[in-house]
Scaffold this motif. Sequence first.
Motif, mmCIF file in Angstrom:
data_model
loop_
_atom_site.group_PDB
_atom_site.id
_atom_site.type_symbol
_atom_site.label_atom_id
_atom_site.label_comp_id
_atom_site.label_asym_id
_atom_site.label_seq_id
_atom_site.Cartn_x
_atom_site.Cartn_y
_atom_site.Cartn_z
ATOM 1 N N ARG A 1 0.821 -1.213 0.000
ATOM 2 C CA ARG A 1 0.000 0.000 0.000
ATOM 3 C C ARG A 1 0.854 1.262 0.000
ATOM 4 O O ARG A 1 0.414 2.324 -0.456
ATOM 5 C CB ARG A 1 -0.930 0.003 1.212
ATOM 6 N N SER A 2 2.077 1.168 0.490
ATOM 7 C CA SER A 2 2.975 2.329 0.523
ATOM 8 C C SER A 2 3.876 2.413 -0.697
ATOM 9 O O SER A 2 4.597 3.409 -0.863
ATOM 10 C CB SER A 2 3.851 2.267 1.790
ATOM 11 N N ALA A 3 3.862 1.395 -1.549
ATOM 12 C CA ALA A 3 4.760 1.340 -2.713
ATOM 13 C C ALA A 3 4.249 2.250 -3.827
ATOM 14 O O ALA A 3 3.063 2.594 -3.881
ATOM 15 C CB ALA A 3 4.861 -0.098 -3.216
ATOM 16 N N PRO A 4 5.136 2.649 -4.744
ATOM 17 C CA PRO A 4 4.698 3.477 -5.872
ATOM 18 C C PRO A 4 3.738 2.717 -6.784
ATOM 19 O O PRO A 4 3.850 1.497 -6.945
ATOM 20 C CB PRO A 4 6.009 3.821 -6.593
ATOM 21 N N GLU A 5 2.808 3.456 -7.374
ATOM 22 C CA GLU A 5 1.812 2.837 -8.252
ATOM 23 C C GLU A 5 2.230 2.885 -9.718
ATOM 24 O O GLU A 5 1.761 2.068 -10.518
ATOM 25 C CB GLU A 5 0.463 3.542 -8.079
ATOM 26 N N ASP A 6 3.085 3.833 -10.064
ATOM 27 C CA ASP A 6 3.540 3.959 -11.447
ATOM 28 C C ASP A 6 4.463 2.802 -11.795
ATOM 29 O O ASP A 6 5.394 2.475 -11.033
ATOM 30 C CB ASP A 6 4.275 5.291 -11.635
ATOM 31 N N VAL A 7 4.233 2.159 -12.942
ATOM 32 C CA VAL A 7 4.990 0.963 -13.301
ATOM 33 C C VAL A 7 6.467 1.266 -13.481
ATOM 34 O O VAL A 7 7.329 0.440 -13.138
ATOM 35 C CB VAL A 7 4.393 0.301 -14.567
ATOM 36 N N ASP A 8 6.786 2.441 -14.033
ATOM 37 C CA ASP A 8 8.202 2.792 -14.209
ATOM 38 C C ASP A 8 8.906 2.915 -12.860
ATOM 39 O O ASP A 8 10.060 2.490 -12.708
ATOM 40 C CB ASP A 8 8.324 4.104 -14.986
ATOM 41 N N ALA A 9 8.208 3.514 -11.900
ATOM 42 C CA ALA A 9 8.793 3.627 -10.557
ATOM 43 C C ALA A 9 8.917 2.258 -9.905
ATOM 44 O O ALA A 9 9.880 1.985 -9.171
ATOM 45 C CB ALA A 9 7.939 4.556 -9.701
ATOM 46 N N MET A 10 7.956 1.390 -10.169
ATOM 47 C CA MET A 10 8.014 0.033 -9.628
ATOM 48 C C MET A 10 9.237 -0.703 -10.153
ATOM 49 O O MET A 10 9.963 -1.366 -9.397
ATOM 50 C CB MET A 10 6.734 -0.728 -9.999
#
Length: 255
Positions: free
Chosen positions: A168-177
């Motif tokens: 839930r605290s992780a980035p949602e944008d795939v590039d950031a992931m």
Amino acid sequence: MPEANPVDEPRRDEARPLLEAAHAVEPALEEITDGAPHEHERVAEHHPAEPARSPAERDRSEDSSGRAEGAAAEQADHASTEPDQSASDVASGADGKSAKGARRRQHAAHSALLDSFKDARLNSKLWQGWGFRIYPDTLAALKQRMNADRRSTGLKLAIGHYVDAALRSAPEDVDAMIKIADAYDDERVFDNETTRPSTYRVGVTAYDIASNLKVTMDEVDASRRGAAFVSAALQKLLDGLDAGGALALPTRGSK
């Protein structure tokens, strides 16, 4: 009357023109002298006399001059004694900002974990199990932290609470992931241990992220980044928890 000396006659004849010339110049000199101002008159022309002032005016003038001199002296003294902003002051200001940012991150990590535990109790029927692969070193650190948090709070914390809080605290944008997954994976390029899938119960948001993670990564040709992403998110949560010290229960009435 003495007799004239014959020798002096030619001399007087020679001096007579000079005397006549001198007599002719005297009127002109008198006219020039009479028309020219005297020295004290010329000084008066350039420096006219200051008009007479009353005693009250002189007092006001002296008081104003004294205030001006006092203000100038005070300003000079203030400029000489005011300290310059040194490099240490700038550094301490930067350290203060960094400390505030660290405290915010610590508070976020602790709050995220406690929110997950709270949601699991209030909405336990909405929590579902999902198979996760977590890197061995992060999983070992997670278990160690979980045991410490259990002792400090008395809560029956489970690995699923940490996985839920991390996702839930992780980035949602795939590039950031992908970026945090690659950075995490690069630090473990020489690790020989393999990951094994384990099922943990997570909340609605975390379950939605996990169940769509493979498709999300496949769409950008990063199908093997899933385990690294989950482990990286968990490691970030653990770093925040460790930086914040022992986990404590919130006081009643606090949000």
